[in-house]
Design a protein around this motif. Structure first.
Motif, PDB file in Angstrom:
ATOM      1  N   SER A 198     -78.299 135.158  30.403  1.00 36.65           N
ATOM      2  CA  SER A 198     -79.483 135.521  28.632  1.00 36.65           C
ATOM      3  C   SER A 198     -80.653 136.378  29.401  1.00 36.65           C
ATOM      4  O   SER A 198     -81.290 135.976  29.763  1.00 36.65           O
ATOM      5  CB  SER A 198     -79.021 134.370  28.192  1.00 36.65           C
ATOM      6  OG  SER A 198     -79.972 133.856  28.096  1.00 36.65           O
ATOM      7  N   GLU A 249     -65.173 131.070  25.467  1.00 33.56           N
ATOM      8  CA  GLU A 249     -66.808 131.290  24.653  1.00 33.56           C
ATOM      9  C   GLU A 249     -67.853 130.231  25.070  1.00 33.56           C
ATOM     10  O   GLU A 249     -68.023 130.455  24.406  1.00 33.56           O
ATOM     11  CB  GLU A 249     -65.737 130.488  23.110  1.00 33.56           C
ATOM     12  CG  GLU A 249     -67.113 131.041  22.002  1.00 33.56           C
ATOM     13  CD  GLU A 249     -66.140 130.975  20.956  1.00 33.56           C
ATOM     14  OE1 GLU A 249     -67.353 131.081  19.691  1.00 33.56           O
ATOM     15  OE2 GLU A 249     -65.149 131.040  20.590  1.00 33.56           O
ATOM     16  N   ALA A 250     -66.964 129.140  25.833  1.00 33.38           N
ATOM     17  CA  ALA A 250     -67.813 127.789  25.915  1.00 33.38           C
ATOM     18  C   ALA A 250     -68.396 128.721  27.090  1.00 33.38           C
ATOM     19  O   ALA A 250     -70.350 128.102  27.507  1.00 33.38           O
ATOM     20  CB  ALA A 250     -67.248 126.907  26.534  1.00 33.38           C
ATOM     21  N   MET A 253     -71.846 130.413  25.361  1.00 38.25           N
ATOM     22  CA  MET A 253     -72.328 129.484  24.480  1.00 38.25           C
ATOM     23  C   MET A 253     -73.260 129.050  25.859  1.00 38.25           C
ATOM     24  O   MET A 253     -75.056 129.163  25.469  1.00 38.25           O
ATOM     25  CB  MET A 253     -71.549 128.319  24.163  1.00 38.25           C
ATOM     26  CG  MET A 253     -70.581 128.607  23.053  1.00 38.25           C
ATOM     27  SD  MET A 253     -69.954 126.880  22.066  1.00 38.25           S
ATOM     28  CE  MET A 253     -68.981 128.294  20.232  1.00 38.25           C
ATOM     29  N   THR A 257     -77.660 129.275  26.964  1.00 38.68           N
ATOM     30  CA  THR A 257     -78.665 128.452  26.310  1.00 38.68           C
ATOM     31  C   THR A 257     -79.921 129.155  27.119  1.00 38.68           C
ATOM     32  O   THR A 257     -80.953 128.468  27.331  1.00 38.68           O
ATOM     33  CB  THR A 257     -78.355 127.320  26.909  1.00 38.68           C
ATOM     34  OG1 THR A 257     -78.142 127.370  28.241  1.00 38.68           O
ATOM     35  CG2 THR A 257     -77.307 126.545  25.701  1.00 38.68           C
TER      36      THR A 257
END
Length: 328
Positions: A198, A249-250, A253, A257
């Protein structure tokens, strides 16, 4: 001297015989409710499927238990679960409804119509993959079987495989990593995944050329449980896996972070990449192509709805191969 039994002319019925005779004449609605509760994972979750309230569901399950003379499941404050007898009755109900679908299919053949339900299961987060022909196949299937009902479920890999073997699903579309001798298998397409971080991760701002093995060895990785195979972590080893996820999707997520690197399907991660929230790390090195296949039971009951679905799927796959071969 005649015994009491010979005088009566009939053998007294046992309680189990009475329950069995009552079950054979049972209203199918109760079995349908029971099946929906099991497959939804509980009474509350089954409300949407059945479109009735919690009290009505509880009463109908109680009626079924009373008429069968056995407890089928735990409920109330206890976590929902099937008793051993409930597991047997659930499997029997699957066989029952499969037989009914077969009957509808035969009736439809006589009348020149396709009738009944077709239960198909797919793995999560595959809708946006441009390689998947499923949506186009569903459109064509609906056109050919307008009076039939498609029941499409999203479930984890293990549940889909077990559901096919038990008769809960007629077929499933899943990633396949090993040979599946217990199924008939139709190869479909390959899903491309890459390694992502991310915008909050330290590697996000670095060019791929600056990301060496030393930096990678210090990173933390996500183990995607049901979509994991050796190829994903072979270049780095499993020593840096510090998080576990069971669905796409997990994984996303945890990646968001800013702590972890994780593999995601390229088609699914695209929206995050376009927003500047994620980037792929060394795509050529960590890219993984996962084969997706359609599984169904060999030597199963005749199922005209599934036969049509398979024919349409094969046609779409053949058309795609022809397009690729032509270079269009």
């Amino acid at each position: 001297m005649e015994s009491q039994l010979s005088q009566s002319g009939n053998v007294p019925k046992r309680a189990s015989d009475t329950a069995l005779s009552m079950a054979t004449a049972m209203d199918l609605k109760l079995f349908k409710v029971f099946k929906a509760v099991v497959e939804s994972g509980g009474f509350t979750a089954a409300q949407a499927e059945l479109n009735i309230g919690l009290a009505a569901i509880s009463k109908q399950i109680s009626d079924l238990e009373i008429r069968l003379g056995m407890r089928l499941c735990t409920r109330g404050r206890e976590k929902f679960g099937l008793t051993e007898q409930g597991k047997v009755i659930y499997q029997a109900s699957l066989d029952l409804f499969c037989a009914l679908d077969e009957f509808r299919g035969r009736l439809g053949n006589v009348r020149g119509e396709l009738l009944g339900d077709l239960n198909i299961a797919v793995i999560d987060n595959t809708c946006s993959d441009p390689n998947s022909p499923l949506i186009n196949v569903l459109q064509d299937w609906q056109a050919q079987a307008p009076k039939a009902r498609m029941r499409l479920s999203v479930a984890p890999l293990e549940e889909i495989e077990q559901g096919i073997l038990k008769g809960q699903f007629a077929a499933g579309i899943v990633p396949v990593y090993d040979d599946k001798y217990e199924f008939e298998v139709l190869p479909m397409y390959r899903e491309t995944s890459e390694l992502y971080c991310s915008h909050d991760h330290p590697l996000f701002a670095l060019d791929d050329a600056a990301i060496d093995d030393n930096l990678l060895s210090q990173a933390e990785y996500i183990d995607h449980v049901y979509a994991n195979h050796q190829e994903k972590f072979r270049p780095l080893g499993p020593r840096n896996i510090s998080a576990i996820a069971t669905q796409v999707e997990a994984v996303a997520m945890l990646v968001m972070t800013g702590r972890y690197l994780g593999h995601l399907p390229v088609h699914w991660a695209k929206i995050y990449v376009d927003r500047g929230q994620m980037r792929s790390i060394k795509a050529k090195r960590f890219r993984v192509n996962t084969p997706f296949k359609l599984l169904y039971r060999p030597n199963g009951r005749s199922n005209p709805l599934l036969d049509v679905f398979l024919q349409i799927m094969q046609q779409h796959l053949s058309d795609k191969v022809a397009v690729l071969a032509s270079g269009q």
